[in-house]
Structures are given as C-alpha cells and as structure tokens.
Scaffold this motif. Structure first.
Motif, PDB file in Angstrom:
ATOM      1  N   TYR A   3       0.852  -1.181   0.000  1.00  0.00           N
ATOM      2  CA  TYR A   3       0.000   0.000   0.000  1.00  0.00           C
ATOM      3  C   TYR A   3       0.887   1.229   0.000  1.00  0.00           C
ATOM      4  O   TYR A   3       1.903   1.271   0.694  1.00  0.00           O
ATOM      5  N   LYS A   4       0.500   2.255  -0.757  1.00  0.00           N
ATOM      6  CA  LYS A   4       1.338   3.448  -0.946  1.00  0.00           C
ATOM      7  C   LYS A   4       1.730   4.131   0.360  1.00  0.00           C
ATOM      8  O   LYS A   4       2.795   4.719   0.460  1.00  0.00           O
ATOM      9  N   ASP A   5       0.859   4.067   1.381  1.00  0.00           N
ATOM     10  CA  ASP A   5       1.169   4.746   2.637  1.00  0.00           C
ATOM     11  C   ASP A   5       1.847   3.821   3.649  1.00  0.00           C
ATOM     12  O   ASP A   5       2.085   4.219   4.790  1.00  0.00           O
ATOM     13  N   ASP A   6       2.175   2.600   3.249  1.00  0.00           N
ATOM     14  CA  ASP A   6       2.907   1.660   4.120  1.00  0.00           C
ATOM     15  C   ASP A   6       4.273   2.208   4.484  1.00  0.00           C
ATOM     16  O   ASP A   6       5.009   2.684   3.613  1.00  0.00           O
ATOM     17  N   ARG A   7       4.603   2.138   5.752  1.00  0.00           N
ATOM     18  CA  ARG A   7       5.979   2.413   6.186  1.00  0.00           C
ATOM     19  C   ARG A   7       6.731   1.091   6.020  1.00  0.00           C
ATOM     20  O   ARG A   7       6.458   0.128   6.720  1.00  0.00           O
ATOM     21  N   LEU A   8       7.641   1.082   5.059  1.00  0.00           N
ATOM     22  CA  LEU A   8       8.362  -0.136   4.655  1.00  0.00           C
ATOM     23  C   LEU A   8       9.797  -0.147   5.162  1.00  0.00           C
ATOM     24  O   LEU A   8      10.439   0.902   5.231  1.00  0.00           O
ATOM     25  N   ALA A   9      10.288  -1.332   5.443  1.00  0.00           N
ATOM     26  CA  ALA A   9      11.719  -1.516   5.686  1.00  0.00           C
ATOM     27  C   ALA A   9      12.128  -2.799   4.978  1.00  0.00           C
ATOM     28  O   ALA A   9      11.369  -3.777   4.958  1.00  0.00           O
ATOM     29  N   ARG A  40       6.934   1.229  -3.920  1.00  0.00           N
ATOM     30  CA  ARG A  40       5.855   0.403  -3.367  1.00  0.00           C
ATOM     31  C   ARG A  40       5.296   0.925  -2.046  1.00  0.00           C
ATOM     32  O   ARG A  40       4.268   0.459  -1.582  1.00  0.00           O
ATOM     33  N   GLY A  41       5.983   1.849  -1.406  1.00  0.00           N
ATOM     34  CA  GLY A  41       5.526   2.395  -0.131  1.00  0.00           C
ATOM     35  C   GLY A  41       6.478   3.484   0.320  1.00  0.00           C
ATOM     36  O   GLY A  41       7.249   4.005  -0.470  1.00  0.00           O
ATOM     37  N   LYS A  42       6.402   3.829   1.594  1.00  0.00           N
ATOM     38  CA  LYS A  42       7.319   4.823   2.167  1.00  0.00           C
ATOM     39  C   LYS A  42       8.500   4.073   2.771  1.00  0.00           C
ATOM     40  O   LYS A  42       8.414   3.584   3.905  1.00  0.00           O
ATOM     41  N   LEU A  43       9.576   3.986   2.034  1.00  0.00           N
ATOM     42  CA  LEU A  43      10.746   3.216   2.469  1.00  0.00           C
ATOM     43  C   LEU A  43      11.470   3.967   3.577  1.00  0.00           C
ATOM     44  O   LEU A  43      12.057   5.018   3.351  1.00  0.00           O
ATOM     45  N   MET A  44      11.403   3.413   4.775  1.00  0.00           N
ATOM     46  CA  MET A  44      12.047   4.019   5.938  1.00  0.00           C
ATOM     47  C   MET A  44      13.521   3.651   6.013  1.00  0.00           C
ATOM     48  O   MET A  44      14.361   4.485   6.298  1.00  0.00           O
ATOM     49  N   ARG A  45      13.818   2.382   5.803  1.00  0.00           N
ATOM     50  CA  ARG A  45      15.184   1.877   5.921  1.00  0.00           C
ATOM     51  C   ARG A  45      15.388   0.737   4.937  1.00  0.00           C
ATOM     52  O   ARG A  45      14.476  -0.034   4.657  1.00  0.00           O
ATOM     53  N   ALA A  46      16.625   0.645   4.464  1.00  0.00           N
ATOM     54  CA  ALA A  46      17.047  -0.476   3.624  1.00  0.00           C
ATOM     55  C   ALA A  46      18.333  -1.009   4.260  1.00  0.00           C
ATOM     56  O   ALA A  46      19.372  -0.352   4.200  1.00  0.00           O
ATOM     57  N   TYR A  47      18.233  -2.156   4.893  1.00  0.00           N
ATOM     58  CA  TYR A  47      19.372  -2.768   5.578  1.00  0.00           C
ATOM     59  C   TYR A  47      20.012  -3.833   4.697  1.00  0.00           C
ATOM     60  O   TYR A  47      19.311  -4.572   3.997  1.00  0.00           O
ATOM     61  N   TYR A  48      21.323  -3.918   4.768  1.00  0.00           N
ATOM     62  CA  TYR A  48      22.085  -4.958   4.068  1.00  0.00           C
ATOM     63  C   TYR A  48      23.051  -5.563   5.078  1.00  0.00           C
ATOM     64  O   TYR A  48      23.835  -4.840   5.695  1.00  0.00           O
ATOM     65  N   ALA A 108       9.957  -2.728  14.424  1.00  0.00           N
ATOM     66  CA  ALA A 108       8.581  -3.236  14.293  1.00  0.00           C
ATOM     67  C   ALA A 108       7.489  -2.250  14.712  1.00  0.00           C
ATOM     68  O   ALA A 108       6.506  -2.091  13.979  1.00  0.00           O
ATOM     69  N   PRO A 109       7.619  -1.545  15.840  1.00  0.00           N
ATOM     70  CA  PRO A 109       6.535  -0.631  16.237  1.00  0.00           C
ATOM     71  C   PRO A 109       6.335   0.550  15.281  1.00  0.00           C
ATOM     72  O   PRO A 109       5.292   1.202  15.323  1.00  0.00           O
ATOM     73  N   ARG A 110       7.323   0.814  14.429  1.00  0.00           N
ATOM     74  CA  ARG A 110       7.248   1.978  13.542  1.00  0.00           C
ATOM     75  C   ARG A 110       7.115   1.597  12.063  1.00  0.00           C
ATOM     76  O   ARG A 110       7.234   2.452  11.202  1.00  0.00           O
ATOM     77  N   MET A 111       6.887   0.308  11.768  1.00  0.00           N
ATOM     78  CA  MET A 111       6.728  -0.068  10.359  1.00  0.00           C
ATOM     79  C   MET A 111       5.447  -0.865  10.170  1.00  0.00           C
ATOM     80  O   MET A 111       4.955  -1.514  11.078  1.00  0.00           O
ATOM     81  N   ASP A 112       4.941  -0.790   8.943  1.00  0.00           N
ATOM     82  CA  ASP A 112       3.728  -1.518   8.576  1.00  0.00           C
ATOM     83  C   ASP A 112       4.059  -2.798   7.821  1.00  0.00           C
ATOM     84  O   ASP A 112       3.300  -3.757   7.870  1.00  0.00           O
ATOM     85  N   GLY A 134       1.615  -6.869  14.339  1.00  0.00           N
ATOM     86  CA  GLY A 134       0.826  -6.152  13.345  1.00  0.00           C
ATOM     87  C   GLY A 134       1.573  -5.771  12.083  1.00  0.00           C
ATOM     88  O   GLY A 134       1.063  -5.007  11.263  1.00  0.00           O
ATOM     89  N   VAL A 135       2.781  -6.301  11.903  1.00  0.00           N
ATOM     90  CA  VAL A 135       3.587  -5.990  10.717  1.00  0.00           C
ATOM     91  C   VAL A 135       3.334  -7.071   9.656  1.00  0.00           C
ATOM     92  O   VAL A 135       3.405  -8.263   9.950  1.00  0.00           O
ATOM     93  N   ARG A 136       3.023  -6.643   8.443  1.00  0.00           N
ATOM     94  CA  ARG A 136       2.942  -7.592   7.324  1.00  0.00           C
ATOM     95  C   ARG A 136       4.366  -7.910   6.867  1.00  0.00           C
ATOM     96  O   ARG A 136       5.225  -7.023   6.852  1.00  0.00           O
ATOM     97  N   VAL A 137       4.590  -9.150   6.478  1.00  0.00           N
ATOM     98  CA  VAL A 137       5.940  -9.554   6.080  1.00  0.00           C
ATOM     99  C   VAL A 137       5.905 -10.220   4.709  1.00  0.00           C
ATOM    100  O   VAL A 137       5.173 -11.186   4.493  1.00  0.00           O
ATOM    101  N   SER A 138       6.701  -9.658   3.803  1.00  0.00           N
ATOM    102  CA  SER A 138       6.928 -10.282   2.501  1.00  0.00           C
ATOM    103  C   SER A 138       8.323 -10.875   2.515  1.00  0.00           C
ATOM    104  O   SER A 138       9.256 -10.259   3.032  1.00  0.00           O
TER     105      SER A 138
END
Length: 183
Positions: A3-9, A40-48, A108-112, A134-138
């Motif tokens: 979803y466009k307004d999802d806070r993603l990581a 795909r959403g609001k990308l908060m963080r990208a970890y590697y 987790a508390p700050r991402m969708d 409450g976090v969806r996981v792909s």
C-alpha cells in the motif's frame, strides 16, 4: 499486498540473496532494488547484512559494501570467522541472523511492512513475531532454483512470497557484453 502509505523496511541477508540470484543466473542492481521498494511504499530503511573477512587486503564484497553505504543503505557487517572443516577445506562462517532479527524487532513498532530478502528458515520465528506485532511480512527468495533457496516453513509463514526470478526485469543488472578482443 503493498500500500502506498505503508511504512516499509527492507532487510537483505546479503549472502543468501547473492546465492539465490546467482542460482537464477543474474546480478542484483541495488539502486533499482531500492527504487522499486521506494515506489511500493514509504521506504524508511534499507538494511544490508554481510560478514567480511578481516585481514584480507582485498575483499570482493568491499566495493559493494562501500557503494551501499554511500547510496542510502544501512550496512551491517561483522568479521567472518575462518576455519578448516573435517576434510581440510578452508571455510568462512559469518552468520548475520541475530543482527537482522534485532534490527527488525526494534523497528517493528514503527513499520507496517517488512520485506525480508532471505530464504533461511531460521527467520520463521522472526516473521511470526513481526506478524503478532501487526507488521505484514513479505519474503523474497526463489523456488525456481534447484534446490529451492527458500525454506518451506518460512514461505508458508510469510504474508506474501515474492519470487526473486519475477523481479529479474525490475532489479536485475543487464548482462555485460563480453569484451571484444581485437586481432
């Protein structure tokens, strides 16, 4: 599933993603990967996450790690341990599961929506815990390689399974042309 307004990581198990992409015969373009999930959403963080062999003058992963650092990825590294197995072969061990899990749990508390790039079945309890919060996981990996690179229980636990091969045209680097040798 996005979803466009999802806070993603996104959480990338570097060794696992590299092995899956290699099994499918392509290389990942991390700039395109980041752009795709930003879209795909609001990308908060990208970890590697990756382990590095200490003491080596040149590490083949070092240029990638440096590039990721400069291009908006949170790169988490630790020293890999070298050992010799029972058959006398030199092996390298550098498991990053705990680091990835701790970061995901803290966020987790700050991402969708969490996107996990790994097929490692050890992450099933993490996925289950994130879902309870409450976090969806792909999960992104592949079943198209022989053998499949994703544990069946991880795939079943995820809210959404994304076949890495289906992302090839979106996040894959174009194949390099062989160098022409002039005669």
């Amino acid at each position: 599933m996005f979803y466009k307004d999802d806070r993603l990581a996104i959480f990338i198990d570097g060794a696992n993603l590299y092995a899956a992409a290699k099994a499918l015969g392509f290389d990942i373009d991390y700039k395109l990967l980041r752009q795709e999930f930003d879209r795909r959403g609001k990308l908060m963080r990208a970890y590697y996450y990756t382990a590095l062999i200490e003491g080596e003058e040149y590490s083949p992963i070092r240029p990638l790690v440096d590039w990721l650092h400069y291009n908006g990825f949170c790169v988490v590294t630790k020293p890999a341990r070298e050992y010799t197995d029972a058959l006398g072969r030199r092996k390298v061990k550098g498991n990053m599961d705990i680091e990835l899990t701790v970061d995901a749990m803290e966020l987790a508390p700050r991402m969708d929506h969490a996107v996990l790039f790994s097929g490692d079945g050890d992450f099933r309890p993490l996925v289950e815990s994130l879902q309870r919060q409450g976090v969806r996981v792909s999960v992104v990996s592949t079943i198209r390689s022989q053998p499949p690179m994703i544990a069946d229980d991880l795939r079943r636990q995820a809210d959404n399974f994304i076949e890495l091969d289906a992302l090839r045209d979106i996040i894959g680097r174009p194949p390099r042309e062989p160098a022409q040798v002039e005669t």
